[in-house]
Design an enzyme around this catalytic site. Structure first.
Site, short mmCIF file in Angstrom:
data_model
loop_
_atom_site.label_atom_id
_atom_site.label_comp_id
_atom_site.label_asym_id
_atom_site.label_seq_id
_atom_site.Cartn_x
_atom_site.Cartn_y
_atom_site.Cartn_z
N GLY A 141 1.12 -1.31 0.37
CA GLY A 141 0.22 -0.27 -0.01
C GLY A 141 0.67 1.45 0.07
O GLY A 141 1.73 1.74 0.71
N ARG A 152 10.85 -1.52 -4.51
CA ARG A 152 9.98 -0.95 -5.22
C ARG A 152 9.66 0.24 -5.86
O ARG A 152 10.07 1.47 -5.33
CB ARG A 152 8.28 -0.77 -4.06
CG ARG A 152 7.58 -2.17 -3.14
CD ARG A 152 7.28 -3.44 -3.91
NE ARG A 152 6.24 -3.60 -4.47
CZ ARG A 152 4.88 -3.91 -4.34
NH1 ARG A 152 4.47 -3.53 -2.97
NH2 ARG A 152 3.94 -3.89 -4.97
N ASP A 201 -1.14 4.46 -6.76
CA ASP A 201 -0.27 4.31 -6.27
C ASP A 201 1.06 5.60 -6.49
O ASP A 201 2.51 5.69 -6.50
CB ASP A 201 0.95 3.16 -6.44
CG ASP A 201 -0.42 1.81 -6.06
OD1 ASP A 201 -0.81 1.46 -5.94
OD2 ASP A 201 0.89 1.75 -5.11
N ASN A 237 -2.36 2.17 -10.36
CA ASN A 237 -2.65 1.78 -9.15
C ASN A 237 -3.29 0.57 -9.69
O ASN A 237 -2.60 0.09 -10.76
CB ASN A 237 -3.85 2.32 -9.31
CG ASN A 237 -5.02 1.87 -7.09
OD1 ASN A 237 -3.69 2.01 -6.50
ND2 ASN A 237 -6.10 1.40 -7.65
#
Lengths: 345, 345
Positions: free
Chosen positions: B53, B95, B238, B248
């Site tokens: 998230g 990430r 995101d 996203n």
């Protein structure tokens, strides 16, 4: 577990005395056949989804009627037809959406009503004909559908409409097999939640045939289309209404809407036994709702749980979203513009 | 395992000496926290998706910098800033898509460069502020977004943009929580393959709060929209580009295209820390590709397998498909018509 021998992957094998059903719930980890000697067993095999796929369900039901006649027929039992018809009623109740089930049972039912000195033999011939005709139809559709794919860069399929879902060769996968022979190489398969027929069956079945494929999450299909690598979505069907609306695995409607928005074409491949001439439009097709537990973690299954699931197993794609319906009798292009599939009647 | 105490479901707990990370990979079966005392550990927690998230990843990274300073800072180590910056570089590589990660690291990095007699204390205050600001932003967004839902019959969300994905309360789920208080009852969640954040996290998190919800297969969303029961799709983000394009979870683009075709509105809920002002459009956003094994059966993982998988974990929804972007600074309606999200700058 190796199954290079293609005969090993038949969904259904008829031995003359029993129906052997490949348990598709345990693929690809395990290749296991269950053996059935009566219609009750085959009914259960359909309900439990050991066998699935509209044409395969129809064929299994036809053999189940043969098993029923073998159990009930004798010269001394004047009541055997009623007993078989009771079995047929049970079979009719096994799944609601795929019309091939009702189609095959109707053929068997009518044949049983004909005066006949050897009903077992003649009904067995008929069931085998239904099976062989389906395989032949798939090869014909494969060739017809592949003609539409001569210039295709890539295709995507959904669920499993392959050898496993039919008498053999497959509907959508039959077309993909035929197109592979003419050079098609980019083949994508959607996982197809919740049963994962794409992940468990389609990519496995293609690999058995030496055909490489790429699996995607169902919700990645739109992004795949946007990337421009596919120009066709190719699927089977569980029921086609007279106007060309198509009931198929949940997600087919989604793919068809997305395809339209991305300039991707939609091909439905199904034998004419999948057409329900009595259905004017797809709106009348009964959509099977399956158990929430297919989607839910075990912790949500108690009655006080605040978590439920909505689990329709099919959806209906309106004809205007479909580019081509391929049958063994020919192709209907743009069904919404040509009075549905009436030209095939 | 019962977690009625809402504090138990925090994705992140800062103790002053360590970061406790809820392992979201084992939910809902197990509620387990892993404890980290250095930045390497937190980097691994992000890579392994124990924490996921966009906002939660940013907060975890901020605390990781505090842990790094605690490890490396001393009056006698003139090299501590270089050592912390090396940890920050590692964190940056964990990430690629969520911009909150880079945003939080940039804030911490800049603060470290300021002459300071007690860098540990001041950086800890800053990380806690990032955390608390995120929670406050979520409550503000919840109230703002809920105003758009006054007349909503039903909503659907995708992935998990809840308490678990943020500092607390949630972005998309924050709006849904606030709308629930004003009477919204029909709440659907997509499973969100391949990680099943919807099935494992979203419906669980809502149930912890006493909010009932209904899970669907991702590919059933179009059929749900066609049935007319939802009028909004509500998701987190995101990364948001300056023009209003939104990266996203994979499937968000699909839902947005489908929503447009069904007259369903799309709400993106994200703090302004999710906006990447340097990105002119979403086309420049790097989309993380994850391992095929997340989709494939084990039997396809050997190198000679004919089965591969395409596994993008995010997609980009163009601004013209978005009805509203809700931030803590206000709502941008129809971002494609108002110069993206520039009004928030």
């Amino acid at each position: 577990m190796n199954a290079k021998n293609s005969s090993m992957t038949d969904a259904l094998k008829w031995t003359g005395t029993q129906l052997q059903v490949l348990d598709q719930r345990v693929l690809p980890e395990e290749i296991r056949y269950d053996y059935y000697n009566d219609a009750q067993g085959v009914t259960e095999a359909i309900i439990s989804m050991r066998v699935r796929g509209a044409p395969a369900i129809g064929i299994a039901a036809a053999y189940a009627v043969v098993l029923s006649v073998k159990v009930h027929y004798s010269e001394h039992n004047s009541n055997w037809q009623q007993q078989v018809k009771a079995d047929i009623e049970q079979l009719r109740g096994s799944r609601p959406t795929a019309v091939n089930l009702f189609w095959a049972l109707e053929i068997m039912n009518k044949a049983m009503d004909v005066e006949n000195v050897s009903p077992i033999a003649s009904l067995e011939v008929l069931a085998k004909k239904i099976h062989q005709d389906d395989i032949a139809a798939n090869h014909t559709m494969g060739a017809l559908g592949a003609e539409l794919l001569i210039e295709a860069k890539g295709v995507m399929t959904h669920c499993n409409a392959g050898s496993l879902a039919t008498g053999g060769y497959g509907t959508a996968l039959g077309v993909i097999r035929s197109a592979y022979k003419q050079g098609l190489r980019k083949i994508y398969a959607g996982e197809t939640r919740p049963w994962l027929q794409g992940a468990r069956l389609t990519v496995w079945e293609l690999a058995q045939d030496g055909i490489a494929s790429t699996l995607i999450a169902d919700s990645a299909a739109a992004w795949l289309m946007k990337s421009g690598v596919i120009d066709w979505v190719i699927v089977g069907a569980d029921r086609i209404a007279a106007n060309g609306d198509v009931a198929n695995k949940i997600g087919t409607y989604s793919l068809s809407v997305l395809a339209k928005q991305h300039g991707v074409k939609v091909m439905v491949v199904a034998p004419t036994s999948t057409i329900d001439w009595a259905m004017v439009s797809g709106e009348q097709i009964e959509i099977e709702q399956r158990q929430p537990k297919e989607l839910l973690n075990d912790c949500y299954l108690d009655e006080h749980s605040l978590v439920d699931a909505w689990n329709p197993v099919f959806d209906v794609t309106p004809a205007y979203l479909i580019t081509a319906i391929v049958t063994e009798l020919g192709i209907v292009l743009n069904p919404s513009e040509v009075n549905g599939v009436k030209s095939l009647q």
